[in-house]
Write an enzyme that holds these catalytic residues in place. Sequence first.
Site, mmCIF file in Angstrom:
data_model
loop_
_atom_site.group_PDB
_atom_site.id
_atom_site.type_symbol
_atom_site.label_atom_id
_atom_site.label_comp_id
_atom_site.label_asym_id
_atom_site.label_seq_id
_atom_site.Cartn_x
_atom_site.Cartn_y
_atom_site.Cartn_z
ATOM 1 C CG LEU A 116 -2.912 -6.304 -17.193
ATOM 2 C CD1 LEU A 116 -2.672 -4.843 -17.555
ATOM 3 C CD2 LEU A 116 -1.597 -7.066 -17.174
ATOM 4 C CG ASP A 117 -2.606 -8.320 -9.353
ATOM 5 O OD1 ASP A 117 -3.239 -9.230 -8.798
ATOM 6 O OD2 ASP A 117 -2.097 -7.358 -8.749
ATOM 7 C CB ALA A 118 -6.301 -5.173 -8.544
ATOM 8 N NE ARG A 204 -0.420 -12.173 -7.210
ATOM 9 C CZ ARG A 204 -0.545 -10.880 -6.951
ATOM 10 N NH1 ARG A 204 -1.520 -10.180 -7.527
ATOM 11 N NH2 ARG A 204 0.296 -10.271 -6.134
ATOM 12 C CD GLU A 270 2.087 -10.791 -13.671
ATOM 13 O OE1 GLU A 270 2.242 -10.545 -12.475
ATOM 14 O OE2 GLU A 270 2.435 -11.866 -14.166
#
Length: 270
Positions: A116-118, A204, A270
């Site tokens: 998962l994106d930060a 993303r 993402e």
Amino acid sequence: MTDNPTDSTPAPEGVRLQKVLAAAGVASRRVVEQYIVEGRIRVNGEVVEELGRRIDPETDLVDVDGTAIQLDVSKRYVMLNKPTGVVSTMKDENGRPDLRRFTEDWEERLYNVGRLDAETSGLLILTNDGELAHVLAHPSFGVTKVYIAKVEGAVTAQTIAKLTKGFDLDDGPIKADKARLLDVSKVGAESSLVELTLHSGRNRIVRRMMAAVGHPVVELVRRQFGPLHLGTLPAGKTRELSKIERGALLTLARHDSPADATPGDAQETE
């Protein structure tokens, strides 16, 4: 004539199915025998017909009523509600907060399934089952994910229709499996809540989709990953998957795993 004759009959290979499933917590040996009689158990896709069936727990795949059974008790499956500001890696080279803090309470060496994106929070799976992790994170697998996005502006029905109909991004066409506008009264007139369901594993993708339709993401959380739901698990907390959840996850991976899935290909993020 010897005083201590030995039996030259070789020992049967494998372990009785009843014993294996009882140890896995499926049911007592007697109940498992009834399941066999009723034709409810399969080994490697074939219905078991004999009560004396023996299996190799390390290699054979067993399911009961179509649900995969975890036979290897050394495998651990943990759900994390990843908070924002944490990168999805076990050791970040730049010193940013990573996932190690969430695995310290587990004896096993756990790894994340996909990323998962930060700045994206929500459901992330941690496991020491490398094969399952590679399969579920593989781009061609396309596990369904559900996201809740707080976005800029008032999203219209026309925008929701565009998300599901599809459009082109720089790296190809994209469309949501489902999209719906949630109650916007709680977030004010200048923003909206949108629920997106999609199976793409492209980088993303939710943020890029919403930006493309004119509504950049302000906050993003993943609420569902395949059959798993985040539920009421607080941000920054972990819990072990239930037996039912493990079965659902293993069933998903066994039925739909891509033939070309290899460890180096896991890209879902993402």
